[in-house]
Design an enzyme around this catalytic site. Structure first.
Site, short mmCIF file in Angstrom:
data_model
loop_
_atom_site.label_atom_id
_atom_site.label_comp_id
_atom_site.label_asym_id
_atom_site.label_seq_id
_atom_site.Cartn_x
_atom_site.Cartn_y
_atom_site.Cartn_z
CG ASP A 106 -27.05 -5.21 8.00
OD1 ASP A 106 -28.15 -6.55 7.78
OD2 ASP A 106 -27.01 -4.43 7.79
CB VAL A 115 2.87 -13.01 -5.91
CG1 VAL A 115 3.51 -14.56 -5.72
CG2 VAL A 115 2.13 -13.39 -7.17
CG HIS A 159 -9.62 -7.97 -1.62
ND1 HIS A 159 -10.65 -6.78 -2.26
CD2 HIS A 159 -8.35 -7.42 -1.43
CE1 HIS A 159 -9.72 -5.66 -2.00
NE2 HIS A 159 -8.52 -6.40 -1.54
P1 NAI Z 1 4.90 -7.50 -1.66
O1 NAI Z 1 5.27 -6.64 -2.45
O2 NAI Z 1 4.66 -6.71 -0.08
O3 NAI Z 1 5.22 -8.71 -1.30
C1 NAI Z 1 4.85 -9.67 -2.46
C2 NAI Z 1 5.72 -11.19 -2.26
O4 NAI Z 1 5.86 -12.09 -3.60
C3 NAI Z 1 7.38 -10.55 -2.06
O5 NAI Z 1 7.56 -10.91 -1.12
C4 NAI Z 1 7.64 -11.12 -3.45
O6 NAI Z 1 9.04 -11.73 -2.90
C5 NAI Z 1 6.66 -12.12 -3.42
N1 NAI Z 1 6.90 -12.84 -4.90
C6 NAI Z 1 7.27 -12.25 -6.13
N2 NAI Z 1 7.60 -13.34 -7.12
C7 NAI Z 1 7.45 -14.36 -6.42
C8 NAI Z 1 7.39 -15.95 -6.69
N3 NAI Z 1 7.13 -16.06 -7.91
N4 NAI Z 1 6.44 -16.47 -5.84
C9 NAI Z 1 6.44 -16.58 -4.67
N5 NAI Z 1 7.07 -14.95 -4.16
C10 NAI Z 1 6.68 -13.70 -4.73
O7 NAI Z 1 2.20 -6.53 -2.16
P2 NAI Z 1 2.02 -7.25 -0.87
O8 NAI Z 1 1.31 -5.93 -0.65
O9 NAI Z 1 1.76 -7.72 -0.18
O10 NAI Z 1 0.81 -7.27 -1.83
C11 NAI Z 1 0.56 -8.39 -2.59
C12 NAI Z 1 -1.05 -8.88 -3.66
O11 NAI Z 1 -1.96 -8.97 -2.82
C13 NAI Z 1 -0.75 -7.71 -4.40
O12 NAI Z 1 -1.66 -8.79 -5.55
C14 NAI Z 1 -1.97 -7.00 -3.93
O13 NAI Z 1 -3.25 -6.29 -5.45
C15 NAI Z 1 -2.90 -7.79 -3.18
N6 NAI Z 1 -3.69 -6.94 -2.12
C16 NAI Z 1 -2.69 -5.83 -1.56
C17 NAI Z 1 -3.03 -5.15 -1.08
C18 NAI Z 1 -2.19 -4.16 0.34
O14 NAI Z 1 -3.05 -3.54 0.75
N7 NAI Z 1 -1.21 -3.85 0.09
C19 NAI Z 1 -4.64 -5.46 -0.59
C20 NAI Z 1 -5.48 -6.46 -0.71
C21 NAI Z 1 -4.40 -7.33 -1.47
#
Ligand code: NAI
Length: 727
Positions: free
Chosen positions: A302, A408, A458
């Protein structure tokens, strides 16, 4: 007479040195097949017959790899009724290697390339192993990762060469693969040569200097290094092994480590020949059992199908990304930036402020510092990698990027906004990806002008460690975008599965079933510690309630509300889940939203888990709630498997290999099963057996165990879940 072709070429020079060249004419790699067995016997016969004219033997290979090991297609198809045959043919190969080893002439392995599994076993039967310093070459016994053990004398010889403890820890139990330098340190090769000529010259020099050759274990007074189980010092340490093994496998049904341990310990207490028979018995038991078949299916067939692009649209020229814009430098963005830079891609890491972007880059600096300290990378490589990451706040910095990965906050409007900000600055045909974990890709694509180039990518946390990326095709994503996303994932050395857009995609949706099932048992009054234990014994690497805490309890609540709205808007009736009430009370009544909130199913001290919250027992546990352990384990496995079949039915998944690989590498479905659909295939009684058991669980625990139509149909037709042969 055998009609098999000769796979070992005999070349003899006028000084009496015989070079045995491993060279299967029908395959690109040498494997331990029937032709090899026949050739080995012929070679052993001839060496014995011409003993007087042979001065020494060099074993080498005409292929890129020295020898690839067992033929997995053969191995994965042997049934219990072939046990005797497997046992006998294994012993025959061992006997012939032994005849060459005890010929009394020096035998040298000249290892120009990888010698894993059977390859290393051949090498260990030689008196000296000289490896070429080939950066691609790997040495080791990966058998355990396929549910097997080295059955060609690998356990017997590694124990005698390294001692029981080192053999188990360095080569047998974890399936480690060493490059030439590390193989030398580990003691499984004796010399490393810079060039092929030097390797062969050294092999000859060994033969010239050694009139007679014997293995250490065939010399008078030989003792196994570190002692045998009979020696008091070793005996004192012996009980630690099964305990460590339980720790390694969490009590899950992995038979290979157990058999390896038994073959090593039992084999160390007897003579060489008896040890070989013991090893053959334990090998036969594994190879004829179901777990090895499951693991070979997943971790070989796989994985190969998924990585080789069975799902990549053909006809799109492969492309490499040169410069990527990572939007959002939080936990995920920082990890994605690191993984891209590690693969040699220039990265612009953009956040709202320069400080936030710098913080994201600091994550890479920290990982690299650790890697340098542990000798995993060099100072120069560290500096090079860091120089590839440019932190920025100004959107203009993304000019020249040919791919974008957005990470973000999880908010549709914000995601639309950040794409609008950069879509005219990046290259006009840049690939546009979102790392959303829950938002529909089709919806996010509405925020960009080139929606055909928009796709979901993802990643899993922590990004630097997790090998899987789930590619999500939105309703509008073009084949070109899919192919380019696929190529990007491979470029950063990760494994891509491809799914169609749907709520929770494949991975988040199915892991949700697992977590809900664990929490449902708490709701039924089962001791939380028993729920955790059942998950461990089923083979889940992360216990169910601890995983819930990591993901936070507010996440399933939000997803549940969105799903409820969607179902009701479509005119359906929402079915509540038994887990809902526990989750709601944990958040609303007890203020325990999970690890990031400082308290969840577990207590936390300084961010570290400090045991299950005692309040769980007080508020939820019922003294008379008794669920058999087998039911607890199977409830978790079955809800995931059943919902995966629904994903196939609904077209969220389009291949069995994606389901199996995605479940193991992305969401911690137990590896011994061979993945979530292989688990159904390999269930006792096959698909009909699985269906019967699902019906029992349904009667006892609820509608969610109802077998889906596709499963019933396949069971009726006598089929299994397979992608069938691909062109
Ligand atoms: P986080 O809260 O650690 O990081 C988000 C970042 O985006 C922050 O540094 C923030 O300052 C930045 N940000 C906000 N507005 C912005 C803008 N206008 N321009 C540029 N940067 C901006 O969040 P995290 O955990 O890294 O998640 C990010 C994305 O990844 C989300 O969509 C989440 O659903 C997805 N995700 C998260 C996972 C997890 O395990 N935490 C797993 C897979 C996907």
């Amino acid at each position: 007479m055998s009609s098999e072709p000769t796979t070992i070429r005999w070349e003899q020079d006028d000084t009496g040195v015989v070079t045995l060249v491993l060279d299967d004419p029908r395959q690109s790699a040498n494997t331990m097949n029937a032709a090899f067995g026949a050739s080995l016997k012929a070679v052993a016969d001839r060496l014995e017959a011409e003993r007087e004219t042979v001065r020494g033997v060099i074993v080498t290979s005409a292929k890129k790899t020295f020898f690839a090991g067992g033929d997995l297609r053969d191995l994965s198809s042997v049934g219990p009724d072939q046990a005797r045959q497997v046992f006998e043919s294994g012993l025959a190969v061992k006997r012939d290697l032994r005849r060459i080893e005890t010929l009394g002439k020096p035998v040298v392995a000249a290892l120009g390339g990888t010698a894993l599994g059977g390859g290393l076993e051949i090498a260990l039967a030689c008196h000296r192993r000289i490896a070429l310093d080939n950066p691609k070459a790997r040495f080791g016994f990966p058998e355990v990762t396929l549910g097997l053990l080295p059955g060609g004398g690998g356990v017997v010889r590694s124990v005698r060469l390294l001692g029981i403890t080192d053999a188990l820890l360095k080569v047998l139990l974890e399936g480690k693969q060493y490059n030439p330098g590390r193989a030398l340190e580990a003691g499984i090769v004796d010399e490393v040569a810079d060039t092929e000529e030097e390797m062969l010259a050294r092999a000859r020099a060994f033969i010239d200097a050694t009139a007679q050759s014997r293995q250490p274990w065939d010399t008078e007074g030989y003792r196994i290094p570190g002692g045998t189980p009979a020696s008091p010092k070793f005996a004192a340490n012996l009980p630690a092994f099964p305990a460590n093994l339980r720790k390694q496998t969490g009590g899950a049904p992995y038979p290979a480590p157990r058999n390896i341990l038994a073959a090593a310990v039992e084999g160390a207490q007897v003579d060489f020949e008896t040890a070989q028979v013991i090893e053959a018995r334990y090998f036969t038991e594994l190879v004829t059992g179901q777990t090895a078949k499951n693991m070979i299916q997943a971790f070989f067939f796989d994985l190969q199908a998924v990585n080789s692009g069975a799902n990549r649209p053909a006809g799109v020229e492969p492309r490499r990304v040169r410069k990527v814009a990572v939007l959002g430098a939080g936990m995920m963005g920082a990890g994605i930036a690191y993984s891209c830079a590690r693969a040699g891609i220039e990265v612009v890491l953009k956040d709202v402020s320069q400080e936030a972007a710098e913080r994201g880059k600091a994550y890479s600096a920290k990982l690299l510092e650790k890697a340098v300290a542990r000798g995993r990378t060099t100072e120069a490589k560290r500096a090079e990698l860091l120089a590839r990451i440019t932190p920025a706040a100004d959107p203009a910095a993304v000019a020249g990027c040919d791919a974008v990965i957005e990470a973000v906050f999880e908010d549709t409007a914000l995601k639309h906004k950040v794409f609008q900000e950069i879509q005219h600055i990046v290259e006009p045909d840049a690939l546009l990806c979102s790392n959303t974990s829950t938002l529909p890709i089709t919806l996010l694509a509405e925020g960009v002008e080139r929606s055909r180039d928009f796709i979901g990518l993802h990643f899993f946390s922590p990004v630097d460690k997790m090998p899987l990326v789930e590619i999500i095709k939105g309703g509008q994503s073009g084949d070109e975008a899919l192919a380019r996303a696929f190529d990007l994932v491979r470029q950063i050395n990760k494994t891509p599965i491809v799914v169609n857009d749907s709520r929770g995609f494949f991975t988040s949706r199915v892991i949700g079933r697992f977590i809900n099932e664990g929490v449902a048992m708490v709701a039924e009054g089962v001791e939380p510690a028993s729920v955790e234990q059942a998950a461990g014994q089923a083979g889940y690497p992360a216990k169910v309630l601890s995983l819930m805490d990591e993901l936070t309890l507010t996440l399933p609540r939000r997803i549940r509300e969105e799903s409820r709205r969607a179902v009701e808007e479509a005119g359906g009736t929402w079915q509540p889940h038994p887990a809902d009430e526990v989750i709601d009370r944990m958040v609303d009544e007890f203020g325990r939203p999970g690890r990031s909130g400082g308290a969840g199913f577990y207590d936390y001290e300084d961010g570290r888990r400090a045991g299950l919250w005692p309040g769980l027992r007080e508020h939820f546990t019922k003294p008379d709630a008794e669920i058999p352990l087998a039911d607890m384990k199977e409830r978790m496995l079955f809800v995931e498997a059943i919902d995966t079949v629904r994903c196939l039915e609904e077209g969220v998944l389009t291949s069995v290999a994606d389901a199996n690989i995605g479940s193991i590498l992305g969401i911690g479905f137990p590896g011994w099963t061979g993945g979530v659909l292989q688990y159904i295939n390999g269930y006792d009684g096959g698909l009909p057996g699985f269906v019967a058991r699902a019906r029992q669980l349904r009667a006892a625990y609820g509608e969610r165990f109802e077998p889906p139509a596709l499963l019933l149909e396949k069971a009726r037709k006598g089929e299994i879940f397979t992608d069938g042969p691909r062109d």
